[in-house]
Design an enzyme around this catalytic site. Structure first.
Site, short mmCIF file in Angstrom:
data_model
loop_
_atom_site.label_atom_id
_atom_site.label_comp_id
_atom_site.label_asym_id
_atom_site.label_seq_id
_atom_site.Cartn_x
_atom_site.Cartn_y
_atom_site.Cartn_z
N GLY A 26 7.02 -5.98 -8.96
CA GLY A 26 6.33 -6.90 -8.07
C GLY A 26 5.05 -6.28 -7.56
N HIS A 108 10.20 2.25 1.29
CA HIS A 108 10.55 1.81 2.64
C HIS A 108 11.93 2.36 2.92
CE1 HIS A 108 11.03 -0.46 6.24
NE2 HIS A 108 11.72 -1.46 5.73
N ASP A 191 7.99 0.35 11.10
CA ASP A 191 7.58 -0.69 10.17
C ASP A 191 8.16 -2.04 10.58
OD1 ASP A 191 6.40 -1.21 7.28
OD2 ASP A 191 8.34 -2.21 7.33
#
Length: 332
Positions: A26, A108, A191
């Site tokens: 992606g 992440h 985040d």
């Protein structure tokens, strides 16, 4: 100030004769894979057998295989699929095929921090989190410019996890701008907090509420759109370039006075308390559990919220006004 690493601190030769597996293709996946390939690395892309991205990756000159196959072949495995998908793919296709002493990487920290994924003790676990969308990161790499990133080591099985992770960061171009060291915990929690209170949730709610207030008071929605949404980019660009001081230097004295005297009344102590509650939900895992449960249940609330947001008046007005400004390359 956290430790910051640059090109001189990273040795790309550490990836020589190694295979880097990129799971997903992606926004981030295509960027990482192409940047590494352009930097001379041996890259494979792992995708579901029916993924529509297979042809795109092959057309870009990348080797493509199923996730289990790519994991078996790889010395570094970077997981770049959505957070809620990672645990299932990891359990079924990645974990059974991880090489001992390999490096399992993430962009992440969600899955590791909230223990959705618990890797075996015989692999490195690390993170490189670029601070830019993948398409922008790719554009800047092609122009010879890196984007900053965060780096974290959660598990060092080989004693060389940091050096290997820095080499990866250099391979995708981030050490050209600077890589800041942090923890999985700090990256994940800041985040999520930024997304929920400022970048996505906060800014869209602020814009929408300001728009609704003007429309409810009888002002034309087109004027409300320009004042509350369209001009937001102009202000944010000034802040991005030179901070609040440069933005205030660039606007009128009237606007600056309104900023100082009225802004704190809008974003008041009540809003600060809401932000603290939001942060607590992130820190104690409430949000993570809620999000994973929402996906397990088929996203009943998420889908309704998405549809409601799409149908808001500001979206209809915006589509009409953006067609007046083709130089913006408006997206429907």
């Amino acid at each position: 100030m956290p430790n910051v690493y640059y090109d001189k601190d990273a040795d790309l030769d550490l990836l020589k004769d190694k295979t880097v597996g990129i799971i997903g293709y992606g926004s981030q996946g295509h960027c990482h894979a192409l940047n590494l390939k352009d930097n001379g690395q041996n890259v494979m892309v792992g995708l579901h057998s029916t993924s529509r991205s297979r042809d795109k990756a092959k057309e870009a000159g990348l080797a493509v295989g199923d996730v289990d196959e790519v994991t078996r072949e790889s010395d570094l495995v970077m997981v770049l699929i959505p957070d809620h998908v990672q645990p299932g793919v990891y359990r079924e296709q990645i974990e059974p095929n991880l090489k001992p002493d390999s490096t399992l990487m993430f962009a992440h920290g969600f899955s590791i921090h909230y223990k959705q994924i618990v890797p075996p003790a015989n692999v490195n676990v690390s993170m490189v989190a670029p601070k830019a969308p993948g398409h922008r990161m790719r554009e800047m790499f092609v122009d010879g410019i890196g984007v900053p990133a965060l780096l974290a080591i959660d598990q060092d099985a080989t004693g060389t996890a940091k050096e290997t992770t820095l080499a990866y960061a250099k391979g995708i171009g981030c050490t050209g701008a600077g890589v800041l060291e942090c923890s999985f915990k700090d990256e994940t929690e800041t985040d999520l907090f930024g997304e929920q209170t400022a970048l996505c949730g906060g800014i869209t709610s602020l814009i929408k509420t300001a728009f609704e207030t003007l429309v409810e008071a009888g002002y034309p929605p087109e004027l409300a759109y320009f004042e509350c949404l369209h001009e937001m980019k102009l202000i944010v660009d000034l802040i991005y370039q030179g901070g609040f001081k440069y933005m205030r230097y660039s606007v009128s004295d009237t606007a600056e006075y309104g900023d100082y005297s009225r802004g704190p009344g809008v974003i008041d102590e009540h809003v600060r308390d809401n932000m603290r509650r939001t942060l607590k939900d992130i820190q104690d895992g409430t949000f993570a559990r809620e999000w994973m449960a929402e996906n397990d249940e088929g996203r009943p609330r998420f889908n309704v919220m998405r549809e409601d947001a799409t149908e808001h008046q500001i979206e209809e007005v915006g589509r009409s006004l953006r067609r007046m400004m083709p130089w913006m390359n408006p997206v429907e």
